[in-house]
Write a protein that holds these residues in place. Sequence first.
Motif, PDB file in Angstrom:
ATOM      1  N   ARG A  26       0.845  -1.192   0.000  1.00  0.00           N
ATOM      2  CA  ARG A  26       0.000   0.000   0.000  1.00  0.00           C
ATOM      3  C   ARG A  26       0.881   1.243   0.000  1.00  0.00           C
ATOM      4  NH1 ARG A  26      -5.243  -0.514   2.654  1.00  0.00           N
ATOM      5  NH2 ARG A  26      -5.658  -2.699   3.180  1.00  0.00           N
ATOM      6  N   SER A  27       0.404   2.279  -0.637  1.00  0.00           N
ATOM      7  CA  SER A  27       1.141   3.538  -0.599  1.00  0.00           C
ATOM      8  C   SER A  27       0.876   4.303   0.689  1.00  0.00           C
ATOM      9  CB  SER A  27       0.757   4.412  -1.799  1.00  0.00           C
ATOM     10  OG  SER A  27       1.128   3.792  -3.009  1.00  0.00           O
ATOM     11  N   TYR A  28      -0.374   4.232   1.170  1.00  0.00           N
ATOM     12  CA  TYR A  28      -0.767   5.022   2.333  1.00  0.00           C
ATOM     13  C   TYR A  28      -1.611   4.185   3.287  1.00  0.00           C
ATOM     14  CZ  TYR A  28       0.869   8.730  -0.680  1.00  0.00           C
ATOM     15  OH  TYR A  28       1.657   9.499  -1.502  1.00  0.00           O
ATOM     16  N   MET A  29      -1.877   4.717   4.445  1.00  0.00           N
ATOM     17  CA  MET A  29      -2.586   3.964   5.478  1.00  0.00           C
ATOM     18  C   MET A  29      -4.030   3.667   5.112  1.00  0.00           C
ATOM     19  SD  MET A  29      -0.778   2.982   8.085  1.00  0.00           S
ATOM     20  CE  MET A  29      -2.135   2.606   9.180  1.00  0.00           C
ATOM     21  N   VAL A  30      -4.713   4.631   4.475  1.00  0.00           N
ATOM     22  CA  VAL A  30      -6.125   4.458   4.129  1.00  0.00           C
ATOM     23  C   VAL A  30      -6.331   4.860   2.675  1.00  0.00           C
ATOM     24  CG1 VAL A  30      -8.500   5.122   4.631  1.00  0.00           C
ATOM     25  CG2 VAL A  30      -6.844   4.915   6.499  1.00  0.00           C
ATOM     26  N   GLY A  31      -6.778   3.935   1.856  1.00  0.00           N
ATOM     27  CA  GLY A  31      -7.033   4.245   0.456  1.00  0.00           C
ATOM     28  C   GLY A  31      -5.755   4.520  -0.314  1.00  0.00           C
ATOM     29  N   ASP A  32      -5.906   5.290  -1.385  1.00  0.00           N
ATOM     30  CA  ASP A  32      -4.782   5.538  -2.298  1.00  0.00           C
ATOM     31  C   ASP A  32      -4.207   6.938  -2.178  1.00  0.00           C
ATOM     32  OD1 ASP A  32      -5.060   2.963  -3.413  1.00  0.00           O
ATOM     33  OD2 ASP A  32      -6.698   3.683  -4.704  1.00  0.00           O
ATOM     34  N   ALA A  33      -4.618   7.675  -1.159  1.00  0.00           N
ATOM     35  CA  ALA A  33      -4.171   9.061  -1.059  1.00  0.00           C
ATOM     36  C   ALA A  33      -3.635   9.362   0.343  1.00  0.00           C
ATOM     37  CB  ALA A  33      -5.327  10.008  -1.399  1.00  0.00           C
TER      38      ALA A  33
END
Length: 226
Positions: free
Chosen positions: A143-150
């Motif tokens: 994953r790039s981030y903790m929640v979702g893609d942003a």
Amino acid sequence: MLKFYFNGSPNPTKVALFLEEAGLPYEPVKIDTRKGEQFAPEYLKINPNGKVPAIDDGGTVVFDSNAILLYLAEKTGQFLPANRAELLSWLMFVATGVGPYSGQAVHFKHFAPKDQNHDYAHNRYQYETDRHYKILDSHLKGRSYMVGDAYSIVDMALWGWARMVPFKLGDDAFARYPNVKRLVDEISARPAAARAIALKDKFTFKAEMDDEARANMFRHMTTKVA
């Protein structure tokens, strides 16, 4: 203008990051906790808990760093993930787990009196802090981030504490959490993060951890409750 009561510790720094990222005008008000300014009557009207950070947004007062992040995100519509359930779950994981265990790990590693045996407490908080970071590292894998893609307030909340991993768990600790380190490095490279970290340098804070500072930072050392 929004007043931001702060010092350079992890919780205020993550709020400073949001303020800088969002471009919100604010007036920084230093609270020197080593001098005991957090216990001044006028500040206790802002935060009865006598801790930093807090904000006064035109008469709306919010304290606790994670509450402030959520308030500001909802007010501005910025850095707010669409999946509210996941947002709240991970934001509270940071608020109730990462932050408290990290703070206690730091205390027993660096500040507890050396003439007392704190092996049990030290090991407990090292273990729990490590356990929380392993959960975060596993979650961030792929994953790039903790929640979702942003990039969101959950990443900011984590960054405030995670950038201090070596101070809490040892110089080589980041090697155990490569995915956390990747996110920390990405956020730390942002111009807003540099400004948030540098905010404290515009003011003079007490640097010495002397008897006065210990009495103000660790009041339990002079007050026996049980």
